[in-house]
Motif scaffolding. Structure first.
Motif, PDB file in Angstrom:
ATOM      1  N   ARG A 138       0.843  -1.200   0.000  1.00 46.66           N
ATOM      2  CA  ARG A 138       0.000   0.000   0.000  1.00 46.66           C
ATOM      3  C   ARG A 138       0.873   1.243   0.000  1.00 46.66           C
ATOM      4  NH1 ARG A 138      -3.803   0.578   5.050  1.00 46.66           N
ATOM      5  NH2 ARG A 138      -1.843   1.036   6.056  1.00 46.66           N
ATOM      6  N   VAL A 139       0.446   2.243  -0.767  1.00 52.12           N
ATOM      7  CA  VAL A 139       1.086   3.552  -0.782  1.00 52.12           C
ATOM      8  C   VAL A 139       0.025   4.577  -0.406  1.00 52.12           C
ATOM      9  CG1 VAL A 139       2.209   5.320  -2.185  1.00 52.12           C
ATOM     10  CG2 VAL A 139       2.741   2.918  -2.567  1.00 52.12           C
ATOM     11  N   THR A 140       0.368   5.489   0.489  1.00 48.72           N
ATOM     12  CA  THR A 140      -0.532   6.578   0.844  1.00 48.72           C
ATOM     13  C   THR A 140       0.088   7.886   0.415  1.00 48.72           C
ATOM     14  OG1 THR A 140      -1.351   5.363   2.776  1.00 48.72           O
ATOM     15  CG2 THR A 140      -1.772   7.744   2.710  1.00 48.72           C
ATOM     16  N   LEU A 141      -0.580   8.595  -0.501  1.00 49.56           N
ATOM     17  CA  LEU A 141      -0.175   9.939  -0.869  1.00 49.56           C
ATOM     18  C   LEU A 141      -0.854  10.877   0.120  1.00 49.56           C
ATOM     19  CD1 LEU A 141       0.044   8.209  -3.559  1.00 49.56           C
ATOM     20  CD2 LEU A 141      -0.049  10.410  -4.709  1.00 49.56           C
ATOM     21  N   LEU A 142      -0.061  11.605   0.876  1.00 53.00           N
ATOM     22  CA  LEU A 142      -0.569  12.437   1.966  1.00 53.00           C
ATOM     23  C   LEU A 142      -0.194  13.893   1.747  1.00 53.00           C
ATOM     24  CD1 LEU A 142      -1.785  12.617   4.903  1.00 53.00           C
ATOM     25  CD2 LEU A 142       0.579  12.375   5.702  1.00 53.00           C
ATOM     26  N   HIS A 143      -1.178  14.770   1.830  1.00 51.73           N
ATOM     27  CA  HIS A 143      -0.900  16.203   1.835  1.00 51.73           C
ATOM     28  C   HIS A 143      -1.314  16.761   3.184  1.00 51.73           C
ATOM     29  CE1 HIS A 143      -0.270  20.281   0.624  1.00 51.73           C
ATOM     30  NE2 HIS A 143      -1.498  20.578   1.023  1.00 51.73           N
ATOM     31  N   VAL A 144      -0.414  17.519   3.798  1.00 47.34           N
ATOM     32  CA  VAL A 144      -0.694  18.162   5.082  1.00 47.34           C
ATOM     33  C   VAL A 144      -0.883  19.651   4.824  1.00 47.34           C
ATOM     34  CG1 VAL A 144       0.081  18.578   7.437  1.00 47.34           C
ATOM     35  CG2 VAL A 144       0.718  16.443   6.277  1.00 47.34           C
ATOM     36  N   MET A 145      -2.087  20.130   5.074  1.00 45.70           N
ATOM     37  CA  MET A 145      -2.400  21.550   4.873  1.00 45.70           C
ATOM     38  C   MET A 145      -2.055  22.343   6.124  1.00 45.70           C
ATOM     39  SD  MET A 145      -6.075  21.313   2.938  1.00 45.70           S
ATOM     40  CE  MET A 145      -6.153  23.081   2.744  1.00 45.70           C
ATOM     41  N   ASP A 146      -1.508  23.526   5.918  1.00 44.70           N
ATOM     42  CA  ASP A 146      -1.270  24.426   7.041  1.00 44.70           C
ATOM     43  C   ASP A 146      -2.610  24.932   7.563  1.00 44.70           C
ATOM     44  OD1 ASP A 146       1.535  24.382   6.929  1.00 44.70           O
ATOM     45  OD2 ASP A 146       1.556  25.911   5.367  1.00 44.70           O
ATOM     46  N   PRO A 147      -2.742  25.060   8.885  1.00 44.03           N
ATOM     47  CA  PRO A 147      -3.973  25.645   9.417  1.00 44.03           C
ATOM     48  C   PRO A 147      -4.082  27.118   9.010  1.00 44.03           C
ATOM     49  CG  PRO A 147      -2.668  24.608  11.154  1.00 44.03           C
ATOM     50  CD  PRO A 147      -1.834  24.621   9.925  1.00 44.03           C
ATOM     51  N   VAL A 148      -5.302  27.594   8.844  1.00 47.34           N
ATOM     52  CA  VAL A 148      -5.512  29.014   8.547  1.00 47.34           C
ATOM     53  C   VAL A 148      -5.260  29.801   9.828  1.00 47.34           C
ATOM     54  CG1 VAL A 148      -7.197  30.742   7.824  1.00 47.34           C
ATOM     55  CG2 VAL A 148      -7.219  28.474   6.791  1.00 47.34           C
ATOM     56  N   PRO A 149      -4.435  30.844   9.772  1.00 48.36           N
ATOM     57  CA  PRO A 149      -4.210  31.654  10.971  1.00 48.36           C
ATOM     58  C   PRO A 149      -5.522  32.264  11.462  1.00 48.36           C
ATOM     59  CG  PRO A 149      -2.668  32.249   9.224  1.00 48.36           C
ATOM     60  CD  PRO A 149      -3.674  31.317   8.626  1.00 48.36           C
ATOM     61  N   VAL A 150      -5.689  32.327  12.753  1.00 48.55           N
ATOM     62  CA  VAL A 150      -6.931  32.830  13.356  1.00 48.55           C
ATOM     63  C   VAL A 150      -7.276  34.221  12.841  1.00 48.55           C
ATOM     64  CG1 VAL A 150      -8.027  33.472  15.533  1.00 48.55           C
ATOM     65  CG2 VAL A 150      -6.624  31.420  15.416  1.00 48.55           C
ATOM     66  N   PHE A 151      -6.272  35.085  12.693  1.00 49.39           N
ATOM     67  CA  PHE A 151      -6.542  36.450  12.242  1.00 49.39           C
ATOM     68  C   PHE A 151      -7.064  36.512  10.815  1.00 49.39           C
ATOM     69  CE2 PHE A 151      -2.100  35.757  11.098  1.00 49.39           C
ATOM     70  CZ  PHE A 151      -2.071  36.207   9.789  1.00 49.39           C
ATOM     71  N   ALA A 152      -6.878  35.465  10.043  1.00 54.50           N
ATOM     72  CA  ALA A 152      -7.279  35.483   8.634  1.00 54.50           C
ATOM     73  C   ALA A 152      -8.603  34.786   8.365  1.00 54.50           C
ATOM     74  CB  ALA A 152      -6.186  34.835   7.787  1.00 54.50           C
ATOM     75  N   ILE A 153      -9.126  34.052   9.322  1.00 55.48           N
ATOM     76  CA  ILE A 153     -10.331  33.252   9.087  1.00 55.48           C
ATOM     77  C   ILE A 153     -11.493  34.092   8.587  1.00 55.48           C
ATOM     78  CG2 ILE A 153     -12.121  31.886  10.249  1.00 55.48           C
ATOM     79  CD1 ILE A 153      -9.894  30.581  11.866  1.00 55.48           C
ATOM     80  N   ASP A 154     -11.713  35.273   9.179  1.00 54.71           N
ATOM     81  CA  ASP A 154     -12.842  36.115   8.782  1.00 54.71           C
ATOM     82  C   ASP A 154     -12.715  36.661   7.363  1.00 54.71           C
ATOM     83  OD1 ASP A 154     -14.029  35.687  11.212  1.00 54.71           O
ATOM     84  OD2 ASP A 154     -13.258  37.528  12.113  1.00 54.71           O
ATOM     85  N   TYR A 155     -11.531  36.622   6.786  1.00 52.48           N
ATOM     86  CA  TYR A 155     -11.313  37.156   5.447  1.00 52.48           C
ATOM     87  C   TYR A 155     -11.409  36.089   4.358  1.00 52.48           C
ATOM     88  CZ  TYR A 155      -9.637  41.136   8.079  1.00 52.48           C
ATOM     89  OH  TYR A 155      -9.550  42.189   8.946  1.00 52.48           O
ATOM     90  N   MET A 156     -11.558  34.852   4.746  1.00 52.96           N
ATOM     91  CA  MET A 156     -11.610  33.764   3.777  1.00 52.96           C
ATOM     92  C   MET A 156     -13.037  33.578   3.282  1.00 52.96           C
ATOM     93  SD  MET A 156      -8.583  33.280   3.825  1.00 52.96           S
ATOM     94  CE  MET A 156      -7.406  32.017   3.692  1.00 52.96           C
TER      95      MET A 156
END
Length: 133
Positions: free
Chosen positions: A33-51
């Motif tokens: 088995r092979v697992t292709l994994l992408h780890v996303m950076d969390p959105v900074p708290v200060f930017a959440i309202d702008y997304m």
């Protein structure tokens, strides 16, 4: 030959996972088995309202679809997208899923050093790590 390979995939300009996929094809035990994994950076708290609403779900869906397209080129491959610190999540995934090999690109242009994520994975991984330049 390895039976459970973890292949972290970064989505950065100029990054192509073909070398890692080719290595996985060569190192994988038949039926493994092979697992292709992408780890996303969390959105900074200060930017959440702008997304824009739903942007994260759309982004995860697009990344997952691309990973699944790449996974289709390797027998026994699957795709996963998670969030967090890349090195920590790669190490935790490999431990939890009992990976016996991590295939990881260094993502550095010079030949003397490798990036901080690769350095941490090499140091703390519970299994073999194949670094590709």
């Amino acid at each position: 030959m390895y039976r459970n390979i973890l292949l972290p995939v970064a989505y950065e300009p100029g990054i192509d996972a073909e070398k890692e996929l080719a290595a996985a094809r060569q190192l994988l035990t038949p039926g493994g088995r092979v697992t292709l994994l992408h780890v996303m950076d969390p959105v900074p708290v200060f930017a959440i309202d702008y997304m824009p609403e739903g942007y994260r779900d759309d982004l995860v869906g697009a990344i997952r679809a691309d990973l699944e397209r790449q996974a289709a080129t390797v027998p026994g491959a699957r795709a996963a997208v998670i969030e967090g610190d890349a090195a920590r999540e790669i190490i935790d995934w490999a431990t939890r899923e009992e990976s016996d090999c991590i295939i990881l690109a260094t993502h550095r242009m010079d030949t003397t050093l490798y990036g901080s994520t690769a350095a941490r994975v090499v140091r703390y991984a519970p299994c073999a790590v194949h670094l590709l330049r």
